[in-house]
Design a protein around this motif. Structure first.
Motif, short mmCIF file in Angstrom:
data_model
loop_
_atom_site.label_atom_id
_atom_site.label_comp_id
_atom_site.label_asym_id
_atom_site.label_seq_id
_atom_site.Cartn_x
_atom_site.Cartn_y
_atom_site.Cartn_z
N GLU A 574 0.83 -1.19 0.00
CA GLU A 574 0.00 0.00 0.00
C GLU A 574 0.88 1.25 0.00
OE1 GLU A 574 -2.32 -0.69 3.46
OE2 GLU A 574 -0.76 -0.10 4.87
N THR A 575 0.30 2.37 -0.42
CA THR A 575 1.04 3.63 -0.46
C THR A 575 0.61 4.54 0.68
OG1 THR A 575 -0.59 4.65 -1.94
CG2 THR A 575 1.28 3.51 -2.97
N TYR A 576 1.49 5.48 1.04
CA TYR A 576 1.21 6.47 2.09
C TYR A 576 1.53 7.85 1.52
CZ TYR A 576 1.84 2.12 4.66
OH TYR A 576 1.77 0.82 5.07
N SER A 577 0.56 8.77 1.60
CA SER A 577 0.77 10.07 0.96
C SER A 577 -0.02 11.16 1.67
CB SER A 577 0.34 10.01 -0.51
OG SER A 577 -1.06 9.78 -0.61
N ARG A 578 0.30 12.40 1.29
CA ARG A 578 -0.46 13.56 1.72
C ARG A 578 -0.72 14.44 0.51
NH1 ARG A 578 2.55 15.41 7.29
NH2 ARG A 578 1.49 13.94 8.69
N ASP A 579 -1.92 15.00 0.47
CA ASP A 579 -2.29 15.92 -0.60
C ASP A 579 -1.54 17.23 -0.41
OD1 ASP A 579 -3.47 17.20 -2.65
OD2 ASP A 579 -5.50 17.22 -1.82
N GLN A 580 -0.94 17.74 -1.48
CA GLN A 580 -0.17 18.99 -1.43
C GLN A 580 -0.96 20.19 -1.93
OE1 GLN A 580 2.31 18.16 0.62
NE2 GLN A 580 3.93 18.97 -0.66
N GLY A 581 -2.23 19.95 -2.22
CA GLY A 581 -3.03 21.05 -2.71
C GLY A 581 -3.14 21.05 -4.22
N GLU A 582 -4.08 21.85 -4.73
CA GLU A 582 -4.35 21.89 -6.16
C GLU A 582 -3.10 22.31 -6.93
OE1 GLU A 582 -7.54 23.94 -9.27
OE2 GLU A 582 -7.77 24.21 -7.10
N GLY A 583 -2.84 21.56 -8.01
CA GLY A 583 -1.69 21.89 -8.86
C GLY A 583 -0.39 21.24 -8.41
N HIS A 584 -0.43 20.51 -7.30
CA HIS A 584 0.78 19.86 -6.80
C HIS A 584 0.55 18.36 -6.68
CE1 HIS A 584 2.72 23.69 -5.75
NE2 HIS A 584 1.52 24.08 -5.34
N ALA A 585 1.58 17.61 -7.00
CA ALA A 585 1.49 16.15 -6.88
C ALA A 585 1.49 15.76 -5.40
CB ALA A 585 2.68 15.50 -7.58
N PRO A 586 0.87 14.63 -5.06
CA PRO A 586 0.88 14.17 -3.66
C PRO A 586 2.31 13.93 -3.18
CG PRO A 586 -0.72 12.93 -4.97
CD PRO A 586 0.08 13.73 -5.94
N LEU A 587 2.53 14.07 -1.90
CA LEU A 587 3.82 13.80 -1.29
C LEU A 587 3.75 12.39 -0.70
CD1 LEU A 587 6.60 14.93 -0.45
CD2 LEU A 587 5.52 15.71 1.67
N TYR A 588 4.66 11.51 -1.14
CA TYR A 588 4.64 10.11 -0.71
C TYR A 588 5.68 9.86 0.38
CZ TYR A 588 1.54 8.93 -4.58
OH TYR A 588 0.47 8.85 -5.42
N PHE A 589 5.40 8.84 1.21
CA PHE A 589 6.29 8.47 2.30
C PHE A 589 6.57 6.97 2.24
CE2 PHE A 589 3.57 11.98 3.67
CZ PHE A 589 4.52 12.94 3.97
N MET A 618 5.41 -2.27 -6.02
CA MET A 618 6.38 -1.42 -5.35
C MET A 618 7.08 -0.53 -6.37
SD MET A 618 8.13 -3.67 -2.33
CE MET A 618 7.12 -4.40 -1.04
N SER A 619 7.18 0.76 -6.03
CA SER A 619 7.70 1.74 -6.97
C SER A 619 8.47 2.80 -6.20
CB SER A 619 6.53 2.39 -7.73
OG SER A 619 6.89 3.61 -8.30
N LYS A 620 9.65 3.16 -6.72
CA LYS A 620 10.44 4.20 -6.07
C LYS A 620 9.69 5.53 -6.07
CE LYS A 620 15.02 2.22 -6.96
NZ LYS A 620 16.32 2.41 -7.64
N SER A 621 8.97 5.80 -7.15
CA SER A 621 8.27 7.08 -7.23
C SER A 621 7.15 7.18 -6.20
CB SER A 621 7.70 7.29 -8.64
OG SER A 621 6.72 6.32 -8.93
N LYS A 622 6.50 6.06 -5.88
CA LYS A 622 5.43 6.05 -4.87
C LYS A 622 5.98 5.74 -3.48
CE LYS A 622 1.95 6.67 -7.75
NZ LYS A 622 2.68 6.86 -9.00
N LYS A 623 7.26 5.42 -3.40
CA LYS A 623 7.97 5.16 -2.13
C LYS A 623 7.39 3.99 -1.32
CE LYS A 623 10.04 9.70 -1.40
NZ LYS A 623 10.33 10.76 -0.40
N ASN A 624 6.60 3.15 -1.96
CA ASN A 624 6.03 2.00 -1.23
C ASN A 624 6.96 0.80 -1.32
OD1 ASN A 624 5.50 1.61 -3.98
ND2 ASN A 624 3.65 0.42 -3.57
N VAL A 625 8.25 1.06 -1.16
CA VAL A 625 9.29 0.05 -1.32
C VAL A 625 9.78 -0.39 0.07
CG1 VAL A 625 11.57 -0.44 -2.23
CG2 VAL A 625 9.99 0.97 -3.55
N VAL A 626 9.88 -1.69 0.26
CA VAL A 626 10.42 -2.23 1.50
C VAL A 626 11.88 -2.58 1.26
CG1 VAL A 626 10.30 -4.12 3.16
CG2 VAL A 626 8.19 -3.13 2.24
#
Length: 845
Positions: A574-589, A618-626
């Motif tokens: 699963e992925t973990y993220s926060r919305d950065q607001g309109e016009g910005h991509a989500p911030l992943y953890f 699992m993807s480096k861009s989504k940071k859901n990598v173990v």
């Protein structure tokens, strides 16, 4: 007192022991039957991921099992080390691609060794080293001499800023993936391998690959794309000009409403010389990509040449001729006829330019149904087609081909979707193509005694384009034939070439030739090949071609490289993220940055919630990598290996979970406690054997052996869980003490460090990796006992095991004496006893 299994100490100890003993070094001269197990070698990106761990664990289980079963096993590892990522790193970090690549190899090698894989590291290779790519250059020249390599002008994607050819995958929305420049379609001289010479053999050979997934064979079949059709000639009205068209649907000729030429067609080029508007349109077409996806996705555009062609089946019909952006010179003849009613691309074009749309194929009852937004491509009978009306599609094709051949304007033919393999790449970090260009002698192969042609180390990436092309000295060389100044080929080979024969080099790697045929043929074909389905087409097809090409020129007596193929599923999270607001991509953890609970997830840094997303690859861009290193440090290599093949069928995706890895760790501890318990138990003299446990053990041996052979690892592991539970619950007996060393041999392919440590604790001889695989006793596989259910007045009260076919009188005595039955009868004698042999005793009170 029970202790915890010390995974850190055991891993170091036994990995050193295996290395010292050379346990997994394959012996070419061995008389044992050969087993070649291979996982697709990785690109050295710098870190292995859990997908790698799963892939290599599967191969390791097979390799270790085969070795225990008496096979001489070849299980090698190497690195697919050339490619654009290294050049990108050089540009971004100001370092040399070679240094970056070799550092990554060292890091990944250490990670793989930490997992205890039974690789023959003595055969390790990296495709970026001259001792490998120099032999590849020799094979290239052999294929050139045999006529299987040629050079021609071809359409390519050209990045005008980076000044390089781009693969179709590197063109994003018509722009270069790195520079962002609008990509142009250019024609450049490129080197090609004649894979189309082998098209029919590559297609028919799929039928013999019974141990390949059906979906992979189908994907290759579609990619090769054998089509039965017709090639015919259009005559341009009021002109001597003619051009050829190939079609797979000659049955739809009466539905034709236009003809179209590729922008690079000779007729298009000739017309453009005196037509600036057409020249501008052709230039616009060249700005698009060359991939099928690009062509299908772009708006269909055409330029009306003012010419018309004569319909071959009715000379009174004229069809307008366009130059169209969706017709490519490199496909078919570079010219088509358009039947809008039955081809979506043609329909889109016809609607744009107000061309007629005539239905000529219809299913029953839809002859009068007009074509709307979608072309009809299904089955039916021919209509509006004169002498073809009422025929099936296949019959119509045959009838048109027969008329064309009789009248001399066309003929039936076979074409292939497969195209010759363009291997030229305008980049530095690849195998130099061993060719010299001389103004006097033309194309001159580099003499074999001057190989390898080694990449220069002193290159820079501060100038766009191929560093080899603007190197001050490397490309300048004397012609080997006339001795006059000449220049080296500055293109390098497609990296797919590197992976098209590495499995042969693993089998045999002499210093004076690419491989020794006799030794290579001892191992080939690869018995079990494992890798991702994303390589189902190109890599596997190219490897099959390369093997056939070497066979044709007498270098190898094998045609199929991989007898068995398995495509494993991905590891997901699963992925973990926060919305950065309109016009910005989500911030992943990353998972390490997050505290996960049943209620949701919070960021460790600030305690605030984060959004839990879908379970995806699992993807480096989504940071859901173990990170495997972190997990190994905490749980141990064996727990990681156990988990990645335990929770899901290997062909399906595996969802990583903390609960899953924790469960694997607990299983490791259970086995260790059994070993400690066994080691502390005094040997029993004269004890009674436990036949029930013996049967469970030998049935497990038989089933697990079959499961591993079928690559059903999750089933094998489920049976091992059951076996461990049965041993734990069994009373102390000689059978129980004998079962534990057998258990260790069964788990050793999955958890080798645990098995070795436990084996040594029990005082067993040698190492478990050298022990023979257990063989089930056939006598203990026979079901000679049955479970008898006991009912009183139809209600189940008890059950017991007895010999199959037990005497009815003995059964009745046994049942009436059982405590639960006595209580249920409350002192009454049964009025009737109903016995169903080997199944049931029902007492009617």
């Amino acid at each position: 007192m029970a202790t915890r299994f010390d995974h850190k100490g055991a891993e170091t100890r036994w990995q050193q022991a295996w290395d010292t003993a050379g346990s997994f070094v394959a012996d070419d001269a061995s008389r044992r039957p050969k087993a070649y197990v291979l996982e697709m070698f990785p690109y050295p990106s710098g870190r292995i991921h859990t997908g790698h761990v799963r892939n290599y664990t599967m191969g390791d289980v097979i390799a270790r099992t085969r070795r225990a079963q008496g096979f001489e096993v070849l299980h090698p590892m190497g690195w697919d080390a050339f490619g654009m990522p290294a050049e990108n790193a050089a540009i971004e970090r100001g370092i040399h691609p070679g240094g970056w690549t070799r550092d990554n190899i060292a890091a990944m090698r250490a990670q793989l060794k930490r997992l205890g894989f039974a690789f023959d590291w003595s055969r390790e290779l990296a495709t970026c080293e001259p001792e490998y790519y120099g032999q590849e250059q020799a094979l290239f020249l052999d294929l050139l001499a045999a006529g299987l390599v040629y050079r021609k002008e071809s359409a390519v994607n050209w990045d005008p800023v980076d000044m390089t050819v781009l693969a179709n995958e590197q063109v994003i929305d018509g722009r270069g993936w790195r520079s962002g420049a609008v990509v142009e379609r250019r024609r450049l001289s490129q080197w090609f391998l004649r894979i189309t010479d082998f098209a029919d053999d590559l297609l028919t050979g799929l039928d013999a690959l019974e141990n390949w997934p059906e979906k992979v064979r189908l994907m290759q079949e579609n990619w090769i794309g054998k089509s039965q059709g017709m090639r015919f000639t259009f005559a341009v009205a009021h002109s001597e000009t003619r051009f050829d068209v190939f079609t797979t649907r000659p049955d739809t000729l009466f539905g034709a409403s236009f003809a179209a030429l590729a922008p690079d067609h000779p007729i298009s080029q000739s017309l453009a010389e005196n037509n600036p508007a057409l020249a501008a349109f052709i230039a616009e077409c060249r700005a698009g990509g060359t991939s099928t996806a690009d062509i299908e996705g772009q708006e269909k555009k055409g330029f009306d040449t003012g010419l018309s062609v004569i319909h071959p089946l009715d000379p009174t019909i004229r069809l307008p001729v366009f130059v169209a952006n969706f017709v490519l010179m490199d496909y078919g003849t570079g010219a088509i006829f358009g039947c809008p009613a039955h081809d979506q691309r043609d329909l889109d074009f016809a609607r744009k330019y107000a061309l007629p749309v005539m239905r000529v194929v219809a299913p029953e009852g839809e002859a009068d149904t007009p074509i709307q937004a979608e072309a009809y491509t299904g089955p039916g009978t021919l209509i509006n087609s004169r002498f073809l009306d009422g025929m099936t599609i296949d019959a119509g094709k045959s009838a048109v081909i027969a008329r064309a051949e009789a009248e001399g304007w066309g003929q039936g033919t076979i074409v292939w979707r497969l195209r010759d393999w363009g291997v030229s790449r305008q980049r530095y970090w690849g195998t130099p193509i061993p060719i010299i260009h001389c103004d006097g002698c033309g194309v001159v192969p580099v003499p074999h005694d001057q190989l390898p042609v080694v990449l220069p180390e002193d290159v820079t990436f501060d100038v766009p384009g191929n560093p080899l092309d603007h190197h001050p000295t490397w490309k300048h060389v004397d012609c080997p034939v006339c001795g006059k100044p000449a220049r080296r080929e500055t293109d390098t080979l497609d990296t797919f070439v590197n992976s098209s024969w590495y499995f042969i080099r693993f089998a045999s790697a002499p210093t004076d030739q690419p491989f020794d045929r006799a030794i290579a043929e001892k191992w080939l074909p690869v018995g079990q090949y494992i890798g991702g389905v994303e390589h189902a087409i190109l890599h596997l097809l190219y490897a099959r071609f390369w093997t056939r090409a070497l066979n044709r020129i007498g270098r190898l007596g094998v045609t199929e490289p991989f007898a068995g193929l398995f495509t494993q599923g991905m590891v997901t999270h699963e992925t973990y993220s926060r919305d950065q607001g309109e016009g910005h991509a989500p911030l992943y953890f990353t998972p390490e940055e997050v505290d996960r609970t049943s209620a949701g997830a919070t960021l460790k840094a600030d305690g605030a919630p984060v959004e839990v997303g879908r379970i995806i690859k699992m993807s480096k861009s989504k940071k859901n990598v173990v990170d495997p290193d972190t997990i190994i440090e905490t749980y141990g290599a064996d727990a990681v290996r156990w988990f990645v093949i335990s929770d899901s069928p290997p062909e399906r995706d595996l969802a990583w979970s903390e609960a899953g890895i924790d469960g694997a760790w607990r299983f490791v501890q259970r086995v260790w406690r059994l070993a400690e318990d066994c080691a502390s138990t005094e040997p029993l003299v004269g004890g009674e054997p436990d036949l029930k446990l013996a049967r469970i053990l030998h049935r497990a041996i038989a089933a697990i052996t079959v499961d591993i052979d079928r690559l059903q690892f999750n089933k094998a592991i489920a049976r091992l869980y059951e076996l461990v539970t049965a041993i734990e619950r069994a009373p102390v007996s000689p059978t129980r003490l004998e079962a534990i060393p057998v258990l260790l041999r069964l788990i050793s392919p999955m958890t080798p460090h645990l098995a070795e440590e436990s084996w040594a604790l029990l005082g067993q001889p040698g190492m478990v990796c050298d022990a023979a695989w257990p063989v089930a006793d056939p006598a203990l596989l026979i079901d000679d006992t049955v479970t008898i259910a006991i009912q009183v007045n139809g209600k189940l009260k008890d059950s017991f095991e007895t010999a199959k076919g037990a005497d009815r009188g003995a059964l009745e005595i046994e049942v009436l004496g059982r405590e639960k039955v006595v209580r249920a009868l409350e002192g009454r004698a049964p009025r009737k006893v109903i016995i169903v042999p080997d199944r049931l005793v029902n007492l009617v009170a």
